[in-house]
Design a protein around this motif. Sequence first.
Motif, PDB file in Angstrom:
ATOM      1  N   ALA A 195       0.832  -1.205   0.000  1.00 56.09           N
ATOM      2  CA  ALA A 195       0.000   0.000   0.000  1.00 56.09           C
ATOM      3  C   ALA A 195       0.864   1.250   0.000  1.00 56.09           C
ATOM      4  CB  ALA A 195      -0.942   0.002   1.206  1.00 56.09           C
ATOM      5  N   PHE A 196       1.923   1.250   0.809  1.00 57.73           N
ATOM      6  CA  PHE A 196       2.827   2.399   0.850  1.00 57.73           C
ATOM      7  C   PHE A 196       3.626   2.501  -0.442  1.00 57.73           C
ATOM      8  CE2 PHE A 196       7.019   4.228   1.911  1.00 57.73           C
ATOM      9  CZ  PHE A 196       6.613   5.474   2.362  1.00 57.73           C
ATOM     10  N   GLY A 197       4.118   1.373  -0.927  1.00 52.34           N
ATOM     11  CA  GLY A 197       4.930   1.377  -2.146  1.00 52.34           C
ATOM     12  C   GLY A 197       4.184   1.857  -3.376  1.00 52.34           C
ATOM     13  N   LEU A 198       2.892   1.597  -3.438  1.00 53.09           N
ATOM     14  CA  LEU A 198       2.102   2.018  -4.599  1.00 53.09           C
ATOM     15  C   LEU A 198       1.949   3.533  -4.683  1.00 53.09           C
ATOM     16  CD1 LEU A 198      -0.652  -0.739  -4.544  1.00 53.09           C
ATOM     17  CD2 LEU A 198       1.077  -0.401  -6.313  1.00 53.09           C
ATOM     18  N   PHE A 199       2.218   4.231  -3.572  1.00 57.94           N
ATOM     19  CA  PHE A 199       2.162   5.693  -3.582  1.00 57.94           C
ATOM     20  C   PHE A 199       3.549   6.317  -3.774  1.00 57.94           C
ATOM     21  CE2 PHE A 199      -1.843   4.700  -1.541  1.00 57.94           C
ATOM     22  CZ  PHE A 199      -2.694   5.660  -2.060  1.00 57.94           C
TER      23      PHE A 199
END
Length: 203
Positions: free
Chosen positions: A6-10
């Motif tokens: 979830a963090f990496g996708l941003f």
Amino acid sequence: MLLSHAFGLFTHPDKEWVTIRKEHENPTRLYVAYVLILAAIAPVCAYISTAHFGWAVGSDRLIKLTEISAVQLSLLTYVAMLIGVFALGYAINWMAKTYGAREEHVPANGVALAAYSCTPLFLAGFALLYPNPWFNALVFLGAAVYGARLMYDGLPIVMGIEKEQAELYGVSLLTVALIILVSTRAGSAILWNMGFGPAFVSG
């Protein structure tokens, strides 16, 4: 850990999609450890804001839902979100060969693409804690746009197809997503007529 995506996708979506493609995560585990958790954000926040904070449109009086009504609508929203992600993942897999996806990537990665592309919409659920219709509309609109962008960027990486094919694939999936949304609205109207509609109380 799946939630780290979830963090990496941003922060670095392209690299994150490559990692997701390599994982070939089991769809059941993906649902339990990612979708079931993040999809609960919006219903829980909606329950809190509608049953305890109340909503006011303009200068009108504060409106709240009864506890039972808030729980019912939150649970129905949760179920609709889970079905929507599954349906989108199924559509990705179903159309994969038509657009030249590598067959070995289809079973697990189609569901993963749908689930991770919905991440912005899941996280936008926190906005429901601030009961302002215009604010929420803007937040969810922005989340939907970014989610569509994530899917467009992730299609060629995760499904192993050319970017030209990904454009057509993406348009088809956007159409499917809109159909799912309209079906959800229609289902809501039917359920409301069956007695599951909101029950209001003054704040």
